[in-house]
Write an enzyme that holds these catalytic residues in place. Structure first.
Site, PDB file in Angstrom:
ATOM      1  N   LYS A  35       0.111   4.381   4.733  1.00  0.00           N
ATOM      2  CA  LYS A  35      -0.809   3.464   5.439  1.00  0.00           C
ATOM      3  C   LYS A  35      -0.148   2.951   6.709  1.00  0.00           C
ATOM      4  CE  LYS A  35      -3.673  -0.714   4.900  1.00  0.00           C
ATOM      5  NZ  LYS A  35      -4.859  -0.151   5.568  1.00  0.00           N
ATOM      6  N   HIS A  74       0.856  -1.195   0.000  1.00  0.00           N
ATOM      7  CA  HIS A  74       0.000   0.000   0.000  1.00  0.00           C
ATOM      8  C   HIS A  74       0.887   1.238   0.000  1.00  0.00           C
ATOM      9  CE1 HIS A  74      -3.022  -2.862   1.529  1.00  0.00           C
ATOM     10  NE2 HIS A  74      -3.950  -1.995   1.179  1.00  0.00           N
TER      11      HIS A  74
HETATM   12  N1  NDP Z   1     -12.938  -0.225   3.661  1.00  0.00           N
HETATM   13  C1  NDP Z   1     -12.271   0.045   2.548  1.00  0.00           C
HETATM   14  O1  NDP Z   1     -12.639  -0.372   1.437  1.00  0.00           O
HETATM   15  C2  NDP Z   1     -11.058   0.897   2.615  1.00  0.00           C
HETATM   16  C3  NDP Z   1     -10.577   1.279   3.821  1.00  0.00           C
HETATM   17  N2  NDP Z   1      -9.529   2.135   3.899  1.00  0.00           N
HETATM   18  C4  NDP Z   1      -9.152   2.561   5.231  1.00  0.00           C
HETATM   19  O2  NDP Z   1      -9.565   3.907   5.413  1.00  0.00           O
HETATM   20  C5  NDP Z   1      -8.739   4.523   6.402  1.00  0.00           C
HETATM   21  C6  NDP Z   1      -8.280   5.886   5.882  1.00  0.00           C
HETATM   22  O3  NDP Z   1      -7.399   5.714   4.806  1.00  0.00           O
HETATM   23  P1  NDP Z   1      -6.853   6.987   4.005  1.00  0.00           P
HETATM   24  O4  NDP Z   1      -7.976   7.859   3.591  1.00  0.00           O
HETATM   25  O5  NDP Z   1      -5.945   6.467   2.987  1.00  0.00           O
HETATM   26  O6  NDP Z   1      -6.020   7.727   5.161  1.00  0.00           O
HETATM   27  P2  NDP Z   1      -5.556   9.262   5.241  1.00  0.00           P
HETATM   28  O7  NDP Z   1      -4.352   9.282   6.115  1.00  0.00           O
HETATM   29  O8  NDP Z   1      -5.454   9.847   3.884  1.00  0.00           O
HETATM   30  O9  NDP Z   1      -6.764  10.008   5.971  1.00  0.00           O
HETATM   31  C7  NDP Z   1      -7.082   9.819   7.306  1.00  0.00           C
HETATM   32  C8  NDP Z   1      -7.913  10.998   7.768  1.00  0.00           C
HETATM   33  O10 NDP Z   1      -8.409  10.727   9.063  1.00  0.00           O
HETATM   34  C9  NDP Z   1      -8.412  11.959   9.779  1.00  0.00           C
HETATM   35  N3  NDP Z   1      -8.451  11.701  11.216  1.00  0.00           N
HETATM   36  C10 NDP Z   1      -7.468  11.305  12.030  1.00  0.00           C
HETATM   37  N4  NDP Z   1      -7.928  11.164  13.296  1.00  0.00           N
HETATM   38  C11 NDP Z   1      -9.239  11.489  13.256  1.00  0.00           C
HETATM   39  C12 NDP Z   1     -10.268  11.532  14.232  1.00  0.00           C
HETATM   40  N5  NDP Z   1     -10.044  11.211  15.508  1.00  0.00           N
HETATM   41  N6  NDP Z   1     -11.526  11.894  13.834  1.00  0.00           N
HETATM   42  C13 NDP Z   1     -11.766  12.224  12.577  1.00  0.00           C
HETATM   43  N7  NDP Z   1     -10.819  12.198  11.606  1.00  0.00           N
HETATM   44  C14 NDP Z   1      -9.576  11.829  11.943  1.00  0.00           C
HETATM   45  C15 NDP Z   1      -7.141  12.638   9.328  1.00  0.00           C
HETATM   46  O11 NDP Z   1      -7.279  14.020   9.554  1.00  0.00           O
HETATM   47  P3  NDP Z   1      -6.079  14.869  10.156  1.00  0.00           P
HETATM   48  O12 NDP Z   1      -5.103  14.992   9.046  1.00  0.00           O
HETATM   49  O13 NDP Z   1      -6.766  16.118  10.520  1.00  0.00           O
HETATM   50  O14 NDP Z   1      -5.539  14.135  11.340  1.00  0.00           O
HETATM   51  C16 NDP Z   1      -7.152  12.314   7.836  1.00  0.00           C
HETATM   52  O15 NDP Z   1      -7.861  13.282   7.118  1.00  0.00           O
HETATM   53  C17 NDP Z   1      -7.635   3.508   6.705  1.00  0.00           C
HETATM   54  O16 NDP Z   1      -7.972   2.786   7.858  1.00  0.00           O
HETATM   55  C18 NDP Z   1      -7.682   2.579   5.499  1.00  0.00           C
HETATM   56  O17 NDP Z   1      -7.206   1.289   5.774  1.00  0.00           O
HETATM   57  C19 NDP Z   1      -8.911   2.615   2.797  1.00  0.00           C
HETATM   58  C20 NDP Z   1      -9.333   2.233   1.557  1.00  0.00           C
HETATM   59  C21 NDP Z   1     -10.435   1.338   1.366  1.00  0.00           C
HETATM   60  O1  LIG Z   2      -5.483   1.817   3.276  1.00  0.00           O
HETATM   61  C1  LIG Z   2      -5.829   1.445   2.131  1.00  0.00           C
HETATM   62  O2  LIG Z   2      -5.497   2.024   1.084  1.00  0.00           O
HETATM   63  C2  LIG Z   2      -6.689   0.263   2.033  1.00  0.00           C
HETATM   64  N1  LIG Z   2      -7.156  -0.258   3.143  1.00  0.00           N
HETATM   65  C3  LIG Z   2      -8.036  -1.357   3.245  1.00  0.00           C
HETATM   66  C4  LIG Z   2      -7.424  -2.491   4.019  1.00  0.00           C
HETATM   67  O3  LIG Z   2      -6.626  -2.246   4.933  1.00  0.00           O
HETATM   68  O4  LIG Z   2      -7.753  -3.646   3.750  1.00  0.00           O
HETATM   69  C5  LIG Z   2      -8.588  -1.796   1.904  1.00  0.00           C
HETATM   70  C6  LIG Z   2      -7.598  -1.675   0.786  1.00  0.00           C
HETATM   71  O5  LIG Z   2      -6.565  -2.602   0.991  1.00  0.00           O
HETATM   72  C7  LIG Z   2      -7.056  -0.258   0.702  1.00  0.00           C
END
Ligand code: NDP
Ligand SMILES: O=C(O)C1=N[C@H](C(=O)O)C[C@H](O)C1
Length: 283
Positions: free
Chosen positions: A169, A165
């Site tokens: 991540k 990733h």
């Molecule tokens: N279910 C799925 O299909 C998928 C899941 N994911 C998951 O989504 C999550 C986010 O990934 P991604 O977008 O790449 O990560 P990023 O690091 O790009 O974004 C994370 C965000 O969370 C915010 N944040 C941190 N702490 C808090 C809090 N306490 N309350 C609210 N917001 C908060 C951060 O804001 P700030 O900068 O202000 O701290 C930041 O904007 C991961 O766990 C990833 O594994 C990702 C892709 C697909």
């Molecule tokens: O953080 C990501 O990007 C992703 N997170 C999810 C995971 O942890 O399984 C889904 C996908 O792999 C992308």
């Protein structure tokens, strides 16, 4: 419930997934709430983030209760989507539960047992899943069915799992952790999720995992390899995703599915994406 009656708050629109989901919400014609709870970033000071031309106001932890109370008063059909960080999962879910807010939890990590327990105890409707991409969910469901139908079919096989990733991540793939559960039921040699290899270094990602350079900042490549005890038989499964669109679109499907479950006052209240797929609710 028609689409326009479903209001969606995406936390956190400052993040990569949150932003992609908010855009997908707008594309789908749902009502995007122009507020987003975020973390401690400087973005809160700036005050807002643009989503498809809509200014979304950022709300820090100190103001979130007031913001939610105001929004809930105006928008009774509110559903929250959470794509934040593993360290925030349990606290955020508890906040939604305490406010009686239905939610889609796409964020991975945290204490998943606690997450389910808190959600169950609160009685709120929720979709909780580490993977929202339709075709990957179908693969996940297929592996679950294989494990249920043919437990022990890969008895004695050695499993290795590698996931790559974007380097930002922080946790090990939640999807890989779930799929490993099926391999365990299929009888592979003892394999714990901490044996999943995390690849976060660009050279290794491009050289060994064949991640395109342009995808370094957003990809999810997974390889599961099985070898028979005598080494004569090998199996390999891969799901390699570039970008975030399939998760964002799947999240909209989860929101619409949850809205329909709330409307019909369904007895089951906690779902995963395999439930959404089985219901034929993924476009
Ligand atoms: N279910 C799925 O299909 C998928 C899941 N994911 C998951 O989504 C999550 C986010 O990934 P991604 O977008 O790449 O990560 P990023 O690091 O790009 O974004 C994370 C965000 O969370 C915010 N944040 C941190 N702490 C808090 C809090 N306490 N309350 C609210 N917001 C908060 C951060 O804001 P700030 O900068 O202000 O701290 C930041 O904007 C991961 O766990 C990833 O594994 C990702 C892709 C697909
Ligand atoms: O953080 C990501 O990007 C992703 N997170 C999810 C995971 O942890 O399984 C889904 C996908 O792999 C992308």
């Amino acid at each position: 419930m028609c689409r326009a009656e479903t209001s969606v708050m995406v936390n956190a629109c400052t993040g990569k997934m949150g932003h992609a989901v908010a855009e997908a919400v707008v594309r789908a014609g749902l009502d995007l709430i122009p507020f987003s709870i975020t973390g401690e970033s400087e973005a809160v000071v700036v005050g807002n983030v643009g989503v498809s031309g809509i200014p979304v106001q950022l709300v820090g932890a100190d103001k979130r209760q007031q913001a939610i109370s105001d929004i809930m008063r105006d928008k009774p059909g509110l559903i929250v989507v959470d794509f934040t960080l593993p360290g925030a999962v349990n606290e955020n879910a508890k906040f939604y539960c305490d406010n009686g807010l239905p939610f889609v939890m796409g964020t991975t990590g945290g204490d998943r047992v606690q997450l389910t327990r808190d959600t169950e105890e609160s009685g709120v409707y929720a979709v909780i899943a580490p993977q929202m991409g339709k075709q990957v969910v179908a693969f996940q469901a297929t592996m679950e069915m294989m494990a249920q139908n043919f437990p022990g079919a890969f008895s004695g096989y050695k499993l290795s799992v590698r996931e790559s990733h974007q380097r930002t991540k922080v946790d090990t793939s939640g999807t890989a952790k779930e799929i490993v559960r099926s391999f365990q039921q299929l009888g592979v040699e003892p394999f714990e999720v901490d044996a999943i290899q995390r690849v976060r270094e660009a050279g290794q990602q491009m050289g060994e995992m064949h991640v395109p350079e342009k995808a370094l900042s957003g990809h999810a490549f997974h390889t599961y390899h099985l070898t028979s005890p005598d080494g004569t038989v090998n199996f390999e499964f891969q799901h390699n995703v570039v970008g975030r669109e399939i998760y964002a679109e799947g999240t909209v499907d989860a929101v619409l599915f949850l809205a329909s479950k709330i409307k019909e006052k369904a007895e089951q209240r906690i779902f995963n994406m395999v439930d959404v797929l089985r219901a034929g609710a993924m476009r």
